[in-house]
Design a protein around this motif. Structure first.
Motif, short mmCIF file in Angstrom:
data_model
loop_
_atom_site.label_atom_id
_atom_site.label_comp_id
_atom_site.label_asym_id
_atom_site.label_seq_id
_atom_site.Cartn_x
_atom_site.Cartn_y
_atom_site.Cartn_z
N SER A 2 -30.77 2.07 -2.09
CA SER A 2 -31.56 1.06 -1.37
C SER A 2 -33.04 1.15 -1.72
N ASP A 3 -33.50 2.37 -2.06
CA ASP A 3 -34.90 2.58 -2.44
C ASP A 3 -35.17 2.21 -3.89
N GLY A 4 -34.11 1.84 -4.64
CA GLY A 4 -34.34 1.36 -6.00
C GLY A 4 -33.75 2.20 -7.12
N ALA A 5 -33.10 3.31 -6.82
CA ALA A 5 -32.51 4.14 -7.87
C ALA A 5 -31.33 3.39 -8.51
N SER A 6 -31.15 3.59 -9.81
CA SER A 6 -30.04 2.92 -10.50
C SER A 6 -28.75 3.70 -10.28
N THR A 7 -27.64 3.04 -10.51
CA THR A 7 -26.34 3.71 -10.34
C THR A 7 -26.18 4.84 -11.36
N ALA A 8 -26.71 4.67 -12.56
CA ALA A 8 -26.62 5.73 -13.58
C ALA A 8 -27.43 6.96 -13.14
N GLU A 9 -28.62 6.73 -12.58
CA GLU A 9 -29.44 7.84 -12.10
C GLU A 9 -28.74 8.58 -10.96
N LEU A 10 -28.15 7.82 -10.05
CA LEU A 10 -27.45 8.44 -8.91
C LEU A 10 -26.23 9.22 -9.37
N ALA A 11 -25.52 8.70 -10.36
CA ALA A 11 -24.35 9.40 -10.87
C ALA A 11 -24.76 10.75 -11.45
N ALA A 12 -25.85 10.77 -12.22
CA ALA A 12 -26.33 12.03 -12.80
C ALA A 12 -26.83 12.98 -11.71
N GLN A 13 -27.56 12.45 -10.74
CA GLN A 13 -28.13 13.28 -9.68
C GLN A 13 -27.05 13.94 -8.82
N PHE A 14 -25.99 13.21 -8.50
CA PHE A 14 -24.97 13.73 -7.59
C PHE A 14 -23.74 14.29 -8.32
N GLY A 15 -23.77 14.23 -9.66
CA GLY A 15 -22.68 14.83 -10.43
C GLY A 15 -21.36 14.09 -10.31
N ILE A 16 -21.42 12.77 -10.19
CA ILE A 16 -20.22 11.96 -10.12
C ILE A 16 -20.34 10.84 -11.16
N SER A 17 -19.28 10.08 -11.34
CA SER A 17 -19.32 8.99 -12.32
C SER A 17 -20.01 7.76 -11.74
N LYS A 18 -20.45 6.89 -12.64
CA LYS A 18 -21.09 5.64 -12.22
C LYS A 18 -20.08 4.80 -11.44
N THR A 19 -18.82 4.83 -11.86
CA THR A 19 -17.77 4.10 -11.16
C THR A 19 -17.62 4.60 -9.73
N ALA A 20 -17.73 5.92 -9.54
CA ALA A 20 -17.63 6.48 -8.19
C ALA A 20 -18.79 6.01 -7.32
N VAL A 21 -19.99 5.93 -7.91
CA VAL A 21 -21.14 5.41 -7.16
C VAL A 21 -20.88 3.97 -6.73
N LEU A 22 -20.42 3.15 -7.68
CA LEU A 22 -20.14 1.74 -7.37
C LEU A 22 -19.04 1.61 -6.32
N THR A 23 -18.05 2.49 -6.38
CA THR A 23 -16.96 2.47 -5.39
C THR A 23 -17.51 2.77 -4.00
N LEU A 24 -18.37 3.78 -3.91
CA LEU A 24 -18.98 4.11 -2.61
C LEU A 24 -19.79 2.93 -2.06
N LEU A 25 -20.57 2.30 -2.93
CA LEU A 25 -21.38 1.17 -2.49
C LEU A 25 -20.50 0.01 -2.02
N THR A 26 -19.42 -0.22 -2.74
CA THR A 26 -18.51 -1.31 -2.38
C THR A 26 -17.83 -1.03 -1.05
N LYS A 27 -17.35 0.22 -0.86
CA LYS A 27 -16.68 0.57 0.40
C LYS A 27 -17.61 0.45 1.59
N ARG A 28 -18.88 0.74 1.39
CA ARG A 28 -19.85 0.64 2.48
C ARG A 28 -20.46 -0.75 2.58
N GLU A 29 -19.98 -1.68 1.73
CA GLU A 29 -20.44 -3.07 1.71
C GLU A 29 -21.95 -3.19 1.49
N ILE A 30 -22.45 -2.36 0.59
CA ILE A 30 -23.87 -2.41 0.20
C ILE A 30 -23.98 -3.44 -0.92
N PRO A 31 -24.83 -4.46 -0.78
CA PRO A 31 -24.96 -5.45 -1.86
C PRO A 31 -25.54 -4.80 -3.10
#
Length: 155
Positions: free
Chosen positions: A66-95
């Motif tokens: 929400s603060d502007g980080a990209s999905t690729a940055e978040l995937a690297a930061q949290f040690g998960i895949s970009k797809t996993a980040v997108l899945t989390l955002l989708t499940k939480r209904e984050i646009p």
């Protein structure tokens, strides 16, 4: 050459004769047969991302997005895949940001361009980058004007 000449060990010869007699009698071998496993009917379910990341970490990820980080940055930061980040955002209904152009979006941009707007003004009016609009119009084989407002044949 007889069987005794081939096998030096008396025990081996006795096993061979016993097996041969069973085969002749139709009983077959006494060795237990291995059962084949039935084919797997479904693939194992992948581990759920919520189990790998505790709830406070997921909330931190969502806040960072929400603060502007990209999905690729978040995937690297949290040690998960970009797809996993997108899945989390989708499940939480984050646009999600940077959505692809839909067919109605492309139709609208094409109409704007064909009535005389530049790619830059189409970009301002639609909210999509000019390069994305250009690519979409090329895909549709929309006739394009020369860049920079220049006309052919003029010097």
């Amino acid at each position: 050459m007889d069987l005794a000449g081939r096998y030096s060990n008396r025990a081996d010869l006795q096993k061979l004769e016993t097996t041969r007699a069973k085969i002749d009698a139709g009983k077959g071998s006494t060795a237990p047969r291995r059962r084949r496993k039935p084919p797997a009917t479904r693939l194992p379910e992948p581990r759920k991302i919520e189990r790998r990341l505790p709830s406070p970490t997921v909330e931190e990820l969502i806040q960072a997005y929400s603060d502007g980080a990209s999905t690729a940055e978040l995937a690297a930061q949290f040690g998960i895949s970009k797809t996993a980040v997108l899945t989390l955002l989708t499940k939480r209904e984050i646009p999600r940001r940077y959505q692809s152009m839909t067919t109605p979006d492309i139709d609208h941009a094409e109409r704007l361009y064909l009535v005389g707007h530049s790619l830059a003004s189409c970009s301002r009016l639609t909210g999509f980058p000019a390069s994305t609009i250009r690519d979409a119009l090329h895909t549709r084989d929309t006739p394009m004007r020369p860049a920079g407002g220049r006309r052919r044949g003029r010097h």
